[in-house]
Scaffold this active site. Structure first.
Site, PDB file in Angstrom:
ATOM      1  N   SER A  65      13.182   4.466   0.241  1.00  0.00           N
ATOM      2  CA  SER A  65      12.751   3.236  -0.414  1.00  0.00           C
ATOM      3  C   SER A  65      13.225   3.113  -1.859  1.00  0.00           C
ATOM      4  CB  SER A  65      11.227   3.137  -0.299  1.00  0.00           C
ATOM      5  OG  SER A  65      10.770   1.893  -0.750  1.00  0.00           O
ATOM      6  N   ASP A 277      13.425  -4.004  -3.297  1.00  0.00           N
ATOM      7  CA  ASP A 277      13.505  -2.574  -3.590  1.00  0.00           C
ATOM      8  C   ASP A 277      14.557  -1.960  -2.659  1.00  0.00           C
ATOM      9  OD1 ASP A 277      12.098  -2.606  -1.189  1.00  0.00           O
ATOM     10  OD2 ASP A 277      10.924  -0.832  -1.697  1.00  0.00           O
ATOM     11  N   GLU A 371       0.353  -6.105  -2.178  1.00  0.00           N
ATOM     12  CA  GLU A 371       0.049  -5.239  -3.313  1.00  0.00           C
ATOM     13  C   GLU A 371       0.735  -5.860  -4.521  1.00  0.00           C
ATOM     14  OE1 GLU A 371      -0.687  -0.789  -2.229  1.00  0.00           O
ATOM     15  OE2 GLU A 371       1.323  -1.295  -1.565  1.00  0.00           O
ATOM     16  N   ASN A 373       2.724  -4.634  -6.414  1.00  0.00           N
ATOM     17  CA  ASN A 373       4.135  -4.216  -6.483  1.00  0.00           C
ATOM     18  C   ASN A 373       5.073  -5.070  -5.626  1.00  0.00           C
ATOM     19  OD1 ASN A 373       3.944  -3.344  -3.784  1.00  0.00           O
ATOM     20  ND2 ASN A 373       3.483  -1.239  -4.360  1.00  0.00           N
ATOM     21  N   ARG A 499      -8.885   6.121 -10.684  1.00  0.00           N
ATOM     22  CA  ARG A 499      -8.760   6.684  -9.330  1.00  0.00           C
ATOM     23  C   ARG A 499      -7.784   7.858  -9.366  1.00  0.00           C
ATOM     24  NH1 ARG A 499      -3.905   4.580  -7.198  1.00  0.00           N
ATOM     25  NH2 ARG A 499      -4.381   5.404  -5.138  1.00  0.00           N
ATOM     26  N   PRO A 500      -8.025   8.871  -8.536  1.00  0.00           N
ATOM     27  CA  PRO A 500      -7.096  10.005  -8.524  1.00  0.00           C
ATOM     28  C   PRO A 500      -5.777   9.608  -7.875  1.00  0.00           C
ATOM     29  CG  PRO A 500      -8.774  10.263  -6.817  1.00  0.00           C
ATOM     30  CD  PRO A 500      -9.119   9.016  -7.571  1.00  0.00           C
ATOM     31  N   SER A 501      -4.674  10.156  -8.373  1.00  0.00           N
ATOM     32  CA  SER A 501      -3.367   9.913  -7.757  1.00  0.00           C
ATOM     33  C   SER A 501      -3.366  10.540  -6.368  1.00  0.00           C
ATOM     34  CB  SER A 501      -2.275  10.567  -8.616  1.00  0.00           C
ATOM     35  OG  SER A 501      -1.128  10.800  -7.839  1.00  0.00           O
TER      36      SER A 501
END
Length: 545
Positions: A65, A277, A371, A373, A499-501
């Site tokens: 990607s 992308d 999203e 993105n 938030r945790p990655s």
């Protein structure tokens, strides 16, 4: 069993480096291409098992990607073109990490647990992106399929969404479309031309769009598709892969993160431009105004444009269908406010990750998800599609109702419902702007984004943070959410969450507020709270100046 002897023999040609451990994540496996040969062979094996289990065609896409060119990766695609189930993601990780001598027993474990009939035929579709490493890696997948006696079809160079589409067409016996690249172009472009036929006197200027192909597969496929569009859209293609490097200073991710146009794109004031992308499953739009200021239209703006268009058509067609927009906590507060209060559309918030959004969107007659993105699509329930079709073909409906129903029908056909698809999303957006007679500036002005800031805080263990309410509130460590709540109260129109990655020991901080200064200050204050309460490592976060 001679079948397993063949697997052993072939596997020795694709050996696993001892001790290498990789995890199948949201995006499948993704790492430096040098470490992936054994993974590809084993994913060929797994896809064959999955095909036998589901008695359907399975897809395997070789791509990384928006990652740099030296990386590669692989994703499995389930029968309806959706992502593979979590249980099978687990099997993928087990198979990938089995040491060379343990591969056969790991394979037999999956066969036993899933009670797979090994005499069942198997069919696997394989596709790849333009990276130089993709040729040999895709061959390793094909080797894995043939080692277990599966049939394969090699689609060669395709975008990720095209392969998802092929798998869905194949398993619906052609109801969704024809499982060829030409069939994909034909279905989408025909729907696009019928949609834009409803646009009143569109000038050639309005049909002009600049496209940044990220020097990837999307550029090749847009070129191929152009002749199907019959001059209804004039594309000016940049970063087409002829000289630039894949995803380097170009592509949707670069534009979204850097908030500036890609290298190699000449932008005149007010002209529409979009970026794909690397594997063409994300898209963002942008333009520069007469003062040279850059304006980004991300996934939130795209979802708002599409859902507004659909809501208006449903009203005109007198169709009582439930439409919702699915967002994550990262969606800008202004978009949520506009959708709920002005458009009166249901907004559902889910955890970050396409599979969560896709799943939530399936709960409605029409579910729009994007999203921020730029990865997203629209899902229509079978019932919604049938109602739209009946109305479009009915001889008793009045002209306005019929026009709206036909527009809806063409909209369904221009959308790739299996997954986010930059080419399909681009055609949909262009058609909506044409039908509504809207400029990119008018679209941008639907609402103004609240200023926001995202930061990362390094911690010794990201598992210290646990969240609830679609990641919008922290449950642990104790005191963190109270601290965030009191910091948010100090700013106007503010909100913040942590938030945790999913991939590294960092905590992601998001803050938005009425002004950029306010958003920056809030993000910094919240990251200090995370650092102090959740085991920050290294220097404590400094204010961003």
């Amino acid at each position: 069993m001679s079948q397993f002897e063949e697997v052993s023999k072939q596997s020795s040609l694709h050996p696993k480096p001892p001790g290498l451990v990789l995890q199948y994540g949201t995006a499948g496996f993704r790492t430096n291409a040098k470490h992936l040969d054994h993974i590809m062979f084993r994913m060929g094996l797994l896809a064959t098992l999955r095909s036998k289990k589901t008695q359907a065609t399975i897809g395997v896409m070789v791509t990384a990607s928006h990652n740099p060119e030296e990386d590669n990766g692989v994703k499995l695609i389930d029968p309806m073109g959706e992502m593979v189930t979590p249980t099978w993601e687990g099997y993928a990780t087990q198979l990938a990490n089995a040491e060379q001598g343990d591969l056969i027993s790991a394979l037999k474990d999956v066969i036993d647990v899933e009670k797979i009939n090994m005499s069942q035929a198997a069919n696997v579709f394989v596709g790849k992106d333009t990276r130089s490493s993709s040729v040999s890696l895709a061959q390793a997948v094909l080797d894995g399929v043939s080692a277990l006696g599966g049939h394969s079809k090699d689609y060669g160079l395709v975008t990720t969404p095209q392969l998802h589409y092929m798998v869905c067409c194949q398993n619906t016996q052609g109801k969704y479309g024809e499982a060829t690249v030409e069939g994909y172009y034909h279905k989408l472009s025909r729907a696009f031309i019928q949609l834009t036929g409803n646009a009143s006197n569109c000038t050639d200027d309005q049909k002009l769009l600049s496209v940044d192909g990220a020097n990837g597969i999307g550029a090749l496929k847009v070129r191929e598709m152009e002749r199907h569009l019959k001059k209804e859209l004039h594309l000016s293609l940049f970063n087409d892969g002829s000289e630039g490097k894949l995803n380097h200073q170009c592509g949707a991710d670069f534009v979204k993160v850097q908030q500036k146009p890609p290298t190699g794109v000449k932008l005149n004031a007010g002209e529409r431009c979009c970026s794909f992308d690397g594997d063409a499953d994300r898209i963002v739009y942008y333009y520069t105004d007469s003062d040279g200021k850059f304006h980004l239209l991300d996934g939130d703006k795209i979802a708002t444009l599409i859902s507004t268009f659909l809501k208006e058509l449903l009203t005109q067609a007198h169709l009582d269908l439930k439409i919702a927009v699915v967002q994550t906590a990262y969606a800008n507060g202004s978009s949520t406010h506009y959708l709920e209060n002005t458009m009166k559309v249901i907004v559902r918030c889910t955890k970050t990750g396409v599979k969560h959004l896709h799943h939530a969107a399936q709960e409605f007659d029409i579910g729009v998800y994007f999203e921020a993105n730029g990865h997203g699509t629209v899902l229509f329930s079978r019932e919604a599609e049938e109602k739209i079709q009946q109305l479009a073909e009915s001889s008793t409906t009045d002209d306005e109702t019929k026009r709206a129903a036909r527009l809806l029908q063409n909209t369904v056909n221009v959308i790739n419902q299996t997954v986010g698809d930059a080419i399909s999303d681009m055609l949909l957006i262009e058609a909506i702007l044409a039908v509504k007679g809207m400029t990119v500036q008018q679209w941008d002005a639907i609402y103004s984004d609240l200023p926001n800031r995202q930061l990362k805080v390094k911690v010794s263990d990201r598992r210290v943070i646990d969240t609830t309410d679609a990641e919008r509130r922290a449950v642990t460590p104790a005191g963190l959410q109270d601290a965030i709540d009191s910091l948010v109260k100090k700013h106007r129109q503010a909100r913040s969450f942590v938030r945790p990655s999913g991939t590294e020991d960092v905590v992601r901080v998001y803050a938005e507020a009425e002004t950029q200064e306010s958003a920056d200050a809030l993000a910094h204050e919240v990251s200090l709270a995370v650092y102090r309460l959740a085991g920050g490592v290294g220097e404590e976060p400094k204010p961003s100046h």
